[in-house]
Design a protein around this motif. Sequence first.
Motif, PDB file in Angstrom:
ATOM      1  N   LEU A  60     -23.970  -6.864   3.264  1.00 38.80           N
ATOM      2  CA  LEU A  60     -25.373  -7.130   2.920  1.00 38.80           C
ATOM      3  C   LEU A  60     -26.084  -7.844   4.049  1.00 38.80           C
ATOM      4  O   LEU A  60     -27.228  -7.527   4.375  1.00 38.80           O
ATOM      5  CB  LEU A  60     -25.460  -7.967   1.639  1.00 38.80           C
ATOM      6  CG  LEU A  60     -25.098  -7.262   0.346  1.00 38.80           C
ATOM      7  CD1 LEU A  60     -25.098  -8.257  -0.806  1.00 38.80           C
ATOM      8  CD2 LEU A  60     -26.077  -6.143   0.060  1.00 38.80           C
ATOM      9  N   ASP A  61     -25.399  -8.816   4.643  1.00 33.55           N
ATOM     10  CA  ASP A  61     -26.004  -9.545   5.762  1.00 33.55           C
ATOM     11  C   ASP A  61     -26.284  -8.600   6.925  1.00 33.55           C
ATOM     12  O   ASP A  61     -27.340  -8.670   7.554  1.00 33.55           O
ATOM     13  CB  ASP A  61     -25.090 -10.683   6.222  1.00 33.55           C
ATOM     14  CG  ASP A  61     -25.005 -11.813   5.200  1.00 33.55           C
ATOM     15  OD1 ASP A  61     -25.873 -11.877   4.303  1.00 33.55           O
ATOM     16  OD2 ASP A  61     -24.067 -12.627   5.306  1.00 33.55           O
ATOM     17  N   ASP A  62     -25.333  -7.690   7.216  1.00 36.72           N
ATOM     18  CA  ASP A  62     -25.536  -6.718   8.292  1.00 36.72           C
ATOM     19  C   ASP A  62     -26.728  -5.821   7.979  1.00 36.72           C
ATOM     20  O   ASP A  62     -27.552  -5.536   8.853  1.00 36.72           O
ATOM     21  CB  ASP A  62     -24.279  -5.857   8.485  1.00 36.72           C
ATOM     22  CG  ASP A  62     -23.114  -6.652   9.051  1.00 36.72           C
ATOM     23  OD1 ASP A  62     -23.337  -7.760   9.578  1.00 36.72           O
ATOM     24  OD2 ASP A  62     -21.974  -6.158   8.953  1.00 36.72           O
ATOM     25  N   THR A  63     -26.839  -5.370   6.767  1.00 37.32           N
ATOM     26  CA  THR A  63     -27.930  -4.486   6.372  1.00 37.32           C
ATOM     27  C   THR A  63     -29.268  -5.192   6.520  1.00 37.32           C
ATOM     28  O   THR A  63     -30.239  -4.619   7.031  1.00 37.32           O
ATOM     29  CB  THR A  63     -27.737  -4.024   4.913  1.00 37.32           C
ATOM     30  OG1 THR A  63     -26.467  -3.389   4.814  1.00 37.32           O
ATOM     31  CG2 THR A  63     -28.820  -3.054   4.506  1.00 37.32           C
ATOM     32  N   GLN A  68     -34.275  -5.939   9.630  1.00 41.10           N
ATOM     33  CA  GLN A  68     -35.150  -6.840  10.395  1.00 41.10           C
ATOM     34  C   GLN A  68     -35.336  -6.316  11.816  1.00 41.10           C
ATOM     35  O   GLN A  68     -36.454  -6.324  12.345  1.00 41.10           O
ATOM     36  CB  GLN A  68     -34.562  -8.256  10.412  1.00 41.10           C
ATOM     37  CG  GLN A  68     -35.463  -9.280  11.053  1.00 41.10           C
ATOM     38  CD  GLN A  68     -36.747  -9.489  10.279  1.00 41.10           C
ATOM     39  OE1 GLN A  68     -36.752  -9.475   9.063  1.00 41.10           O
ATOM     40  NE2 GLN A  68     -37.841  -9.672  10.987  1.00 41.10           N
ATOM     41  N   ASP A  69     -34.237  -5.834  12.425  1.00 41.90           N
ATOM     42  CA  ASP A  69     -34.321  -5.287  13.784  1.00 41.90           C
ATOM     43  C   ASP A  69     -35.237  -4.058  13.824  1.00 41.90           C
ATOM     44  O   ASP A  69     -36.080  -3.933  14.718  1.00 41.90           O
ATOM     45  CB  ASP A  69     -32.933  -4.890  14.314  1.00 41.90           C
ATOM     46  CG  ASP A  69     -32.048  -6.103  14.571  1.00 41.90           C
ATOM     47  OD1 ASP A  69     -32.574  -7.238  14.646  1.00 41.90           O
ATOM     48  OD2 ASP A  69     -30.815  -5.914  14.695  1.00 41.90           O
ATOM     49  N   ARG A  70     -35.085  -3.160  12.855  1.00 39.72           N
ATOM     50  CA  ARG A  70     -35.942  -1.970  12.796  1.00 39.72           C
ATOM     51  C   ARG A  70     -37.398  -2.342  12.594  1.00 39.72           C
ATOM     52  O   ARG A  70     -38.295  -1.781  13.194  1.00 39.72           O
ATOM     53  CB  ARG A  70     -35.486  -1.033  11.682  1.00 39.72           C
ATOM     54  CG  ARG A  70     -34.405  -0.108  12.130  1.00 39.72           C
ATOM     55  CD  ARG A  70     -34.161   0.984  11.115  1.00 39.72           C
ATOM     56  NE  ARG A  70     -32.774   0.799  10.689  1.00 39.72           N
ATOM     57  CZ  ARG A  70     -32.324   0.817   9.462  1.00 39.72           C
ATOM     58  NH1 ARG A  70     -33.133   1.038   8.464  1.00 39.72           N
ATOM     59  NH2 ARG A  70     -31.068   0.604   9.204  1.00 39.72           N
ATOM     60  N   PHE A  71     -37.636  -3.305  11.741  1.00 35.84           N
ATOM     61  CA  PHE A  71     -39.002  -3.763  11.491  1.00 35.84           C
ATOM     62  C   PHE A  71     -39.612  -4.317  12.778  1.00 35.84           C
ATOM     63  O   PHE A  71     -40.760  -4.011  13.129  1.00 35.84           O
ATOM     64  CB  PHE A  71     -38.996  -4.839  10.395  1.00 35.84           C
ATOM     65  CG  PHE A  71     -40.356  -5.347  10.049  1.00 35.84           C
ATOM     66  CD1 PHE A  71     -41.158  -4.656   9.162  1.00 35.84           C
ATOM     67  CD2 PHE A  71     -40.839  -6.516  10.618  1.00 35.84           C
ATOM     68  CE1 PHE A  71     -42.433  -5.131   8.842  1.00 35.84           C
ATOM     69  CE2 PHE A  71     -42.098  -6.995  10.312  1.00 35.84           C
ATOM     70  CZ  PHE A  71     -42.899  -6.299   9.402  1.00 35.84           C
ATOM     71  N   ASP A  72     -38.814  -5.135  13.490  1.00 34.85           N
ATOM     72  CA  ASP A  72     -39.302  -5.715  14.743  1.00 34.85           C
ATOM     73  C   ASP A  72     -39.603  -4.629  15.774  1.00 34.85           C
ATOM     74  O   ASP A  72     -40.575  -4.710  16.520  1.00 34.85           O
ATOM     75  CB  ASP A  72     -38.282  -6.702  15.309  1.00 34.85           C
ATOM     76  CG  ASP A  72     -38.166  -7.968  14.467  1.00 34.85           C
ATOM     77  OD1 ASP A  72     -39.053  -8.232  13.631  1.00 34.85           O
ATOM     78  OD2 ASP A  72     -37.153  -8.698  14.637  1.00 34.85           O
ATOM     79  N   GLN A  73     -38.758  -3.588  15.807  1.00 34.51           N
ATOM     80  CA  GLN A  73     -38.980  -2.502  16.773  1.00 34.51           C
ATOM     81  C   GLN A  73     -40.227  -1.685  16.406  1.00 34.51           C
ATOM     82  O   GLN A  73     -41.014  -1.313  17.256  1.00 34.51           O
ATOM     83  CB  GLN A  73     -37.766  -1.554  16.823  1.00 34.51           C
ATOM     84  CG  GLN A  73     -36.557  -2.166  17.484  1.00 34.51           C
ATOM     85  CD  GLN A  73     -35.325  -1.245  17.389  1.00 34.51           C
ATOM     86  OE1 GLN A  73     -35.387  -0.185  16.775  1.00 34.51           O
ATOM     87  NE2 GLN A  73     -34.236  -1.688  17.977  1.00 34.51           N
ATOM     88  N   ASP A  74     -40.376  -1.396  15.099  1.00 33.19           N
ATOM     89  CA  ASP A  74     -41.497  -0.575  14.654  1.00 33.19           C
ATOM     90  C   ASP A  74     -42.826  -1.311  14.769  1.00 33.19           C
ATOM     91  O   ASP A  74     -43.852  -0.709  15.045  1.00 33.19           O
ATOM     92  CB  ASP A  74     -41.298  -0.124  13.196  1.00 33.19           C
ATOM     93  CG  ASP A  74     -40.148   0.868  13.076  1.00 33.19           C
ATOM     94  OD1 ASP A  74     -39.739   1.448  14.110  1.00 33.19           O
ATOM     95  OD2 ASP A  74     -39.668   1.060  11.944  1.00 33.19           O
ATOM     96  N   TYR A  75     -42.819  -2.592  14.563  1.00 31.47           N
ATOM     97  CA  TYR A  75     -44.055  -3.360  14.524  1.00 31.47           C
ATOM     98  C   TYR A  75     -44.044  -4.448  15.586  1.00 31.47           C
ATOM     99  O   TYR A  75     -44.160  -5.620  15.298  1.00 31.47           O
ATOM    100  CB  TYR A  75     -44.270  -3.976  13.141  1.00 31.47           C
ATOM    101  CG  TYR A  75     -44.373  -2.932  12.056  1.00 31.47           C
ATOM    102  CD1 TYR A  75     -45.535  -2.217  11.849  1.00 31.47           C
ATOM    103  CD2 TYR A  75     -43.268  -2.671  11.223  1.00 31.47           C
ATOM    104  CE1 TYR A  75     -45.613  -1.253  10.873  1.00 31.47           C
ATOM    105  CE2 TYR A  75     -43.348  -1.718  10.242  1.00 31.47           C
ATOM    106  CZ  TYR A  75     -44.510  -1.000  10.058  1.00 31.47           C
ATOM    107  OH  TYR A  75     -44.589  -0.058   9.092  1.00 31.47           O
ATOM    108  N   ASP A  76     -43.910  -4.041  16.858  1.00 37.18           N
ATOM    109  CA  ASP A  76     -43.968  -5.020  17.926  1.00 37.18           C
ATOM    110  C   ASP A  76     -45.386  -5.585  17.993  1.00 37.18           C
ATOM    111  O   ASP A  76     -46.368  -4.855  18.002  1.00 37.18           O
ATOM    112  CB  ASP A  76     -43.630  -4.366  19.285  1.00 37.18           C
ATOM    113  CG  ASP A  76     -42.143  -4.209  19.476  1.00 37.18           C
ATOM    114  OD1 ASP A  76     -41.388  -4.978  18.843  1.00 37.18           O
ATOM    115  OD2 ASP A  76     -41.719  -3.341  20.252  1.00 37.18           O
ATOM    116  N   ALA A  77     -45.444  -6.876  18.048  1.00 39.21           N
ATOM    117  CA  ALA A  77     -46.763  -7.511  18.071  1.00 39.21           C
ATOM    118  C   ALA A  77     -47.183  -7.806  19.483  1.00 39.21           C
ATOM    119  O   ALA A  77     -46.473  -8.044  20.357  1.00 39.21           O
ATOM    120  CB  ALA A  77     -46.735  -8.772  17.240  1.00 39.21           C
TER     121      ALA A  77
END
Length: 77
Positions: A60-63, A68-77
Amino acid sequence: MGMKDKAGKTQGQAKQKMHEGQQQAQQTPQAPQRGQQAQQRGQQAQERGQQTRERGRQGLDDTEQEMQDRFDQDYDA
C-alpha cells in the motif's frame, strides 16, 4: 467364595489397574509435548500472519508513493 469376597477382589483389581495407569501416565511425557507443539504452531502461524500484514502494508505504501510520483509528473508546477 462369598459375594463380599468376590466384590472385594474385583475392587482391589480395579484399584491396582488405576494405580498402574497413573504411574504410566506420569512416566509418559507426551501430553505436555503435544501442548508445547500446539503452542509453537500457533506462534508460527501468528508470525506468518504478521509478516503477511507487513507485506500488505508495504504494498500500500508503494502504491501511494507511485501515485504521488505520477501526480507530480503529470502536474508539474
